[in-house]
Design an enzyme around this catalytic site. Structure first.
Site, PDB file in Angstrom:
ATOM      1  CE  LYS A 139      -3.119  -1.284   3.289  1.00 51.32           C
ATOM      2  NZ  LYS A 139      -4.426  -1.473   3.916  1.00 51.32           N
ATOM      3  CD  GLU A 209       0.758  -3.133   6.302  1.00 51.68           C
ATOM      4  OE1 GLU A 209       0.624  -2.568   5.206  1.00 51.68           O
ATOM      5  OE2 GLU A 209       1.039  -4.342   6.418  1.00 51.68           O
ATOM      6  CG  HIS A 213      -1.813   5.312   6.571  1.00 51.28           C
ATOM      7  ND1 HIS A 213      -1.097   5.950   5.575  1.00 51.28           N
ATOM      8  CD2 HIS A 213      -1.737   4.006   6.296  1.00 51.28           C
ATOM      9  CE1 HIS A 213      -0.624   5.047   4.738  1.00 51.28           C
ATOM     10  NE2 HIS A 213      -0.995   3.859   5.149  1.00 51.28           N
TER      11      HIS A 213
END
Ligand code: NAD
Length: 346
Positions: A139, A209, A213
């Site tokens: 990603k 993950e 962010h």
């Protein structure tokens, strides 16, 4: 980026459906890896023969049974415990690669934690002298950039590597590349995703993950969080993660494909970790100007009933099939989902 030694027959034979099935391995057997095995069970053109998790691997050239593997993984914590075909290992990817002589391509359904992990796995394949197709659903922009740097090494090694081939990046990036064709100038690509999962533990790496962010978190911090700390965070947000202006590789991939500068691409979304219903409809909007000077927006919206797993694993195998066709024609190196069409796997 490509080394072309021509010839079309590989495409002709595989699309006619007479070729023997593509033998597929899956690295990582968590949420996406298990879903991948169930997707493969419905395919005639692919046969699932190998898989690895952190503690072991399984290999059977005649084919593996998803339900047996999923049951063993949940009951004992590793595929390595599977009777007859399983092997326990603390270096499972390396050991599987050495043992499994008959695998045409691997789907890397691995966590990219740390952010350099996927690139290190690609290097392992290069160093082992393995030849075939690798597909990831990675990603982050910085993670894809590390892989792009391996382009020459992958090409010399005889590996066709398809990167960013999940949902976003992946399906939605490819849709943006297609939609861009109506315009002579692309102004904005806006990806908004909605993900609903019944519990975060089914997709630990994905959720960690995503946490990385959030404002105030880094990949290293998210990686170091204990399960209890992740649960405490999710308790505070009622199970919802709201993500904005994410570092997502859709940007570098669309830039590399010559569609628009990366700063015109934005990615954000909402993840509900306590409800399989999507909190919003996943979509990509592509705004541009036509040759007549009209400004317009194309919108591609995924069906709300399609899960994250369906929208990641489907494209991943579509790109694996496309990668195998390139590989059979002697075309090696790295490709993104924005520059190659996925092939539908029957
Ligand atoms: P998960 O945490 O559910 O499972 C990870 C699996 O990898 C486990 O089976 C674990 O044992 C195995 N593993 C970990 N380290 C290993 C090692 N060194 N060797 C072998 N196996 C190892 O992960 P998940 O939630 O299924 O996510 C997998 C990846 O997919 C993540 O990186 C996530 O970001 C990515 N993803 C991409 C998209 C997209 O649209 N592009 C969407 C969702 C998830």
């Amino acid at each position: 980026m490509v080394e072309n030694t021509a010839v079309a027959p590989a495409i002709a034979s595989s699309s006619a459906g007479h070729a023997s099935p593509i033998r597929v391995g899956v690295l990582g057997f968590g949420g996406l890896g298990q879903a991948a095995s169930r997707v493969l069970a419905l395919k005639q053109e692919m046969r699932w023969v190998a898989a690895a998790d952190q503690k072991g691997f399984v290999y059977n050239p005649a084919g593996l049974n998803p339900q047996d593997c999923i049951t063993a993984y949940h009951a004992q914590g590793s595929l390595g415990y599977l009777e007859a075909t399983g092997t326990l290992s603390s270096d499972s990817i390396q050991d599987l690669m050495t043992k499994a002589s008959q695998v045409d391509g691997y789907f890397l359904a691995l966590p990219n934690l740390p952010n350099t992990f996927m690139a290190s796995v690609a290097k392992q394949f290069i160093q082992a002298g393995w030849r075939g197709v690798l597909v990831d659903a990675i990603k982050r922009t910085s993670a894809v950039e590390q892989l792009l740097e391996l382009s020459d090494e992958l090409r010399s090694a005889g590996i066709t590597y398809m990167t960013g081939c999940g949902a976003t990046p992946g399906l939605l990036t490819a849709a943006a590349a297609l939609a861009a064709q109506s315009y002579s100038e692309i102004h904005q690509v806006k990806i908004t995703f909605g993900v609903g999962i019944a519990n975060w533990e089914a997709y630990r790496a994905t959720i960690r993950e995503d946490i990385a962010h959030l404002p105030g978190y880094s990949v290293e911090q998210a990686r170091a969080m204990t399960d209890a700390e992740v649960e405490a965070l999710l308790d505070r947000t009622n199970g919802i993660l709201t993500l904005e202006s994410m570092e997502h590789a859709d940007d570098v991939m669309l830039e590399l494909a010559g569609i628009c500068d990366r700063d015109r691409v934005s990615v954000g979304g909402v993840v509900d970790t306590r409800n399989p219903k999507k909190p919003l409809s996943t979509n990509v909007q592509i705004t541009g100007r036509t040759f007549e000077g009209k400004i317009s927006t194309h919108t591609f919206t995924l069906g709300d009933e399609t899960s994250m797993a369906a929208n990641v694993c489907g494209p991943a195998f579509g790109y694996l099939k496309a990668g195998v066709e390139l590989h059979r024609r002697g075309i090696y190196g790295i490709f993104t989902s924005a520059e190659v069409m996925p092939k539908f796997v029957r």
